[in-house]
Design an enzyme around this catalytic site. Structure first.
Site, PDB file in Angstrom:
ATOM      1  N   GLY A 191      28.637  41.559  33.751  1.00 54.76           N
ATOM      2  CA  GLY A 191      28.021  41.617  35.069  1.00 54.76           C
ATOM      3  C   GLY A 191      29.042  41.281  36.146  1.00 54.76           C
ATOM      4  N   SER A 192      28.580  40.676  37.217  1.00 57.51           N
ATOM      5  CA  SER A 192      29.420  40.509  38.407  1.00 57.51           C
ATOM      6  C   SER A 192      30.515  39.464  38.268  1.00 57.51           C
ATOM      7  CB  SER A 192      28.537  40.163  39.613  1.00 57.51           C
ATOM      8  OG  SER A 192      27.680  41.254  39.915  1.00 57.51           O
ATOM      9  N   VAL A 193      30.552  38.682  37.183  1.00 54.20           N
ATOM     10  CA  VAL A 193      31.667  37.735  37.040  1.00 54.20           C
ATOM     11  C   VAL A 193      32.978  38.460  36.764  1.00 54.20           C
ATOM     12  CG1 VAL A 193      30.293  35.739  36.333  1.00 54.20           C
ATOM     13  CG2 VAL A 193      31.089  37.347  34.599  1.00 54.20           C
ATOM     14  N   ILE A 194      32.908  39.786  36.549  1.00 48.89           N
ATOM     15  CA  ILE A 194      34.136  40.572  36.370  1.00 48.89           C
ATOM     16  C   ILE A 194      34.703  41.010  37.719  1.00 48.89           C
ATOM     17  CG2 ILE A 194      33.265  42.939  36.275  1.00 48.89           C
ATOM     18  CD1 ILE A 194      35.705  41.330  33.771  1.00 48.89           C
ATOM     19  N   LYS A 195      33.926  40.872  38.780  1.00 49.56           N
ATOM     20  CA  LYS A 195      34.368  41.379  40.088  1.00 49.56           C
ATOM     21  C   LYS A 195      35.664  40.736  40.586  1.00 49.56           C
ATOM     22  CE  LYS A 195      29.803  42.975  41.521  1.00 49.56           C
ATOM     23  NZ  LYS A 195      28.573  42.679  42.280  1.00 49.56           N
TER      24      LYS A 195
END
Length: 673
Positions: free
Chosen positions: A415-419
């Site tokens: 999810g968005s923790v890869i952003k």
């Protein structure tokens, strides 16, 4: 005439010499015998014995005995040496039909080298034309100490299994006092069946298993009969009940203890009895069918170091008294394994999950020391070691929350923790410029029919959007646009530089993070979704924590380590972004807390930075509602002495990633009080 006789004598001597060269000498036969001995060809060796020796020692006393002794002692590398007799002694032997030759023997055994000196007597036998030499054998050839009788004995000393320790040398696994439960059949009282039922109930075992133990052939009414159950010293209430029962006794012994229980079960693992299949693969000098072996976790990973080496003594007895030691190898206790784990961090993280399905990892961002590896829900390893009932085991296996499954070893959609990683890749390759603002209108974006009318959606509407705002609001569209702009090849290259598709370099089995099922991003929709942590990308919780170390080390990703003996501060991936770019990412992560999706972290008594993430688990792109996994990767903004990555499953109705932010924040506060 005199010259004639001299010439004739020389001629005769040459003829005799030629005849003697054709004869088999004691050396020839001894060479053959020693070669067979070194090959342990005992049947062929027996054929070379004198008839007297064969009469005195039948095949069971020679062939069978040799084979059994050599097998029992694991005899290998047999080396035999002797000095050849002089020509004069050979001549004498030929005349007398007997020869005695000293020799030395060197053998390798399970207890180390064995060396001895002995002598062999060879005797001639047979008709004139078929005369040969035969060995006048006696048991001294096996070992001189048993020439006149005596028995060979083996004694072993079991090594103490090494402890598993945390960074402060507090025990994660150790050898503690346990009590083996047993029955003295003749003291069970007036109603043995009722006593057995009560005992079975207390120990959570079956009456049948108790009966099986009591029905062994060796059992006597006054003997202590173990029933295959051990109780930890700490379980005092159960021990008190057992000690009050007639005929029930315990014997104190040592066993494996896991002080943290469920909190560290998946990382520490547990030991169990070795299986027949494992026994075939292991060194027979180190393992027997009664040995325990590491089954999972650190217990399994460092089995060789923890196991130690048995002490072995090979000796000779006469009339039950020891008379000689043939070889002795001292016991070597197992090595203690000191990990970088911190019991406090491990317990705080585990307890924060409150048995909900999820996982967490903590790492020191400067040294790379792994401080915690957590999987929830969990199981009590102590119960698995000392006899879990079939019903309890089935309950663990059938539990839909999968308490036996090691979640920190698995990979998940980040999810968005890869952003922040996507941002770092874009900053490095020039696709993302911090001050650049994108015009984004509405809550969805796509490319129409070329994408099959698929659209990327976002939660909060904002326009225009720069990197700082996109990170704070976790804007999927911003990162999807930038992902598509840089293209699949550039995104793959960047993710690979961050360790995707590569084994995490840590001394523990952790599944490899992957970009896609094919390893490529050749579809624009897949590129868009991957850029914000959906699509097919998956990462382990420890790898995610490790990736964030690059933002706190001027663009260098630190190598994660698990043992205190390993060198800290090692760089795994160098130059992933410049120091200036790393600072920019840090600023965006602080802004996520102050002005974005991780608002709960503002309640902490010290500043926290991090990134939230919600991974939707949809079976198809057009599926509207699916289960959600919530993420948060956070660290103390100023101290930067720990990074925690946490994922919780099925949080769609529990506050999504906000719940995870709360958990991580509370843990950081607890461990930094």
């Amino acid at each position: 005439m005199k010259r004639f006789f001299i010439t004739f004598a020389l001629f005769l001597a040459l003829i005799l010499a030629g005849c003697s060269e054709d004869k088999v000498t004691p050396h020839d036969r001894l060479d053959d015998y020693f070669k067979l001995w070194e090959e342990q060809s005992f049947s062929s060796m027996y054929d070379m014995l004198t008839e007297e020796a064969k009469q005195a020692y039948h095949t069971d006393q020679y062939i069978d005995r040799y084979e059994k002794i050599y097998q029992d002692l694991h005899i290998t590398e047999i080396q035999l040496h002797y000095e050849k007799l002089s020509d004069e002694k050979i001549k004498q032997a030929l005349e007398e039909g007997t020869a005695t030759i000293p020799f030395s023997a060197s053998l390798t055994s399970m207890a180390g080298p064995i060396e001895f000196d002995y002598e062999v007597t060879l005797k001639q036998a047979g008709e004139e034309e078929e005369k040969n030499w035969f060995i006048d054998w006696n048991p001294g050839f096996i070992f001189p100490e048993i020439k006149d009788g005596g028995e060979i004995r083996i004694s072993t000393t079991e090594p103490k299994r090494g402890d598993i320790l945390d960074r402060n040398r507090l025990p994660l696994a150790l050898n503690g006092i346990v009590y083996e439960v047993g029955i003295v059949p003749g003291q069970l009282g007036d109603n043995p069946e009722a006593s057995k039922k009560k005992l079975a109930s207390l120990l959570n075992i079956s009456v049948a298993s108790i009966d099986n133990a009591l029905n062994e052939s060796w059992v006597q009414p006054d003997l202590f009969v173990p029933i295959g159950k051990k109780v930890q010293e700490s379980d005092q209430a159960l021990l008190d009940q057992l000690w009050q029962m007639d005929g029930v006794m315990t014997q104190q012994t040592t066993g494996r203890i896991y002080p943290l229980g469920k909190a560290a079960a998946h990382v520490v693992g547990y030991v169990r009895k070795i299986t027949a299949e494992e026994l075939e693969e292991k060194d027979p000098e180190r393992y027997t069918e009664n040995d325990m072996i590491g089954s999972t976790g650190l217990e399994r990973r460092f089995e060789d170091e923890l196991k130690g080496e048995k002490g072995v003594k090979i000796y000779v007895t006469e009339d039950e008294k020891e008379v000689a030691t043939l070889a002795m190898k001292p016991v070597e206790d197992g090595k203690n394994i000191q990990t970088t784990l911190d019991i406090t961090v491990q317990e705080e993280l585990f307890n924060s999950l409150d048995d909900a399905p999820g996982t967490a990892a903590a790492i020191h961002p400067k040294t790379g020391e792994t401080l915690a590896l957590v999987s929830s829900p969990s199981f009590d390893p102590n119960k698995l070691v000392y006899g879990i009932s079939q019903s309890d085991w089935e309950a663990l296996q059938d539990n839909p929350e999968q308490p036996l499954f090691n979640r920190f070893n698995a990979t998940y959609a980040p999810g968005s923790v890869i952003k922040p990683v996507t941002a770092a890749i874009g900053l490095q390759n020039g696709t993302i410029k911090p001050e650049e603002e994108l015009e984004i209108k509405g809550l969805s974006w796509g490319k129409g029919e070329s994408w099959g009318n698929y659209e990327v959606t976002r939660v909060s509407e904002a326009n225009p959007v720069d990197l700082m705002k996109a990170m704070a609001l976790s804007d999927n569209i911003y990162f999807a646009m930038k992902g598509v702009e840089m293209g699949g090849d550039q995104l793959v290259k960047g993710l690979e530089q961050f360790g995707f598709g590569e084994q995490l370099p840590i001394n523990f089995p952790i599944s490899t993070s992957t970009i896609s099922t094919s390893g490529t991003l050749d579809d624009e929709v897949l590129v868009a979704n991957t850029s914000y942590g959906q699509g097919e990308v998956e990462a382990s919780v420890l790898h995610l924590a490790t990736m964030y170390t690059s933002f706190l080390n001027n663009g260098n990703m630190i190598k994660p380590i698990l043992l205190m003996e390993e060198e800290p501060n090692q760089v795994w991936k160098e130059g992933l972004l410049s120091p200036e770019q790393a600072t920019i990412v840090q600023e965006t992560l602080r802004n996520v807390v102050t002005d974005g999706t991780a608002g709960y972290a503002k309640n902490a008594s010290f500043p926290i930075s991090g990134k939230t993430g919600t991974a939707e688990l949809k079976l198809t792109l057009d599926e509207e509602n699916g289960e959600q996994n919530g993420w948060f990767v956070g660290y103390p903004t100023e101290d930067q002495d720990i990074i925690i990555a946490m994922m919780m499953e099925k949080v769609q109705d529990l506050g999504a990633s906000g719940l995870v932010v709360q958990k991580v924040t509370d843990v950081l506060e607890a461990i930094k009080e």
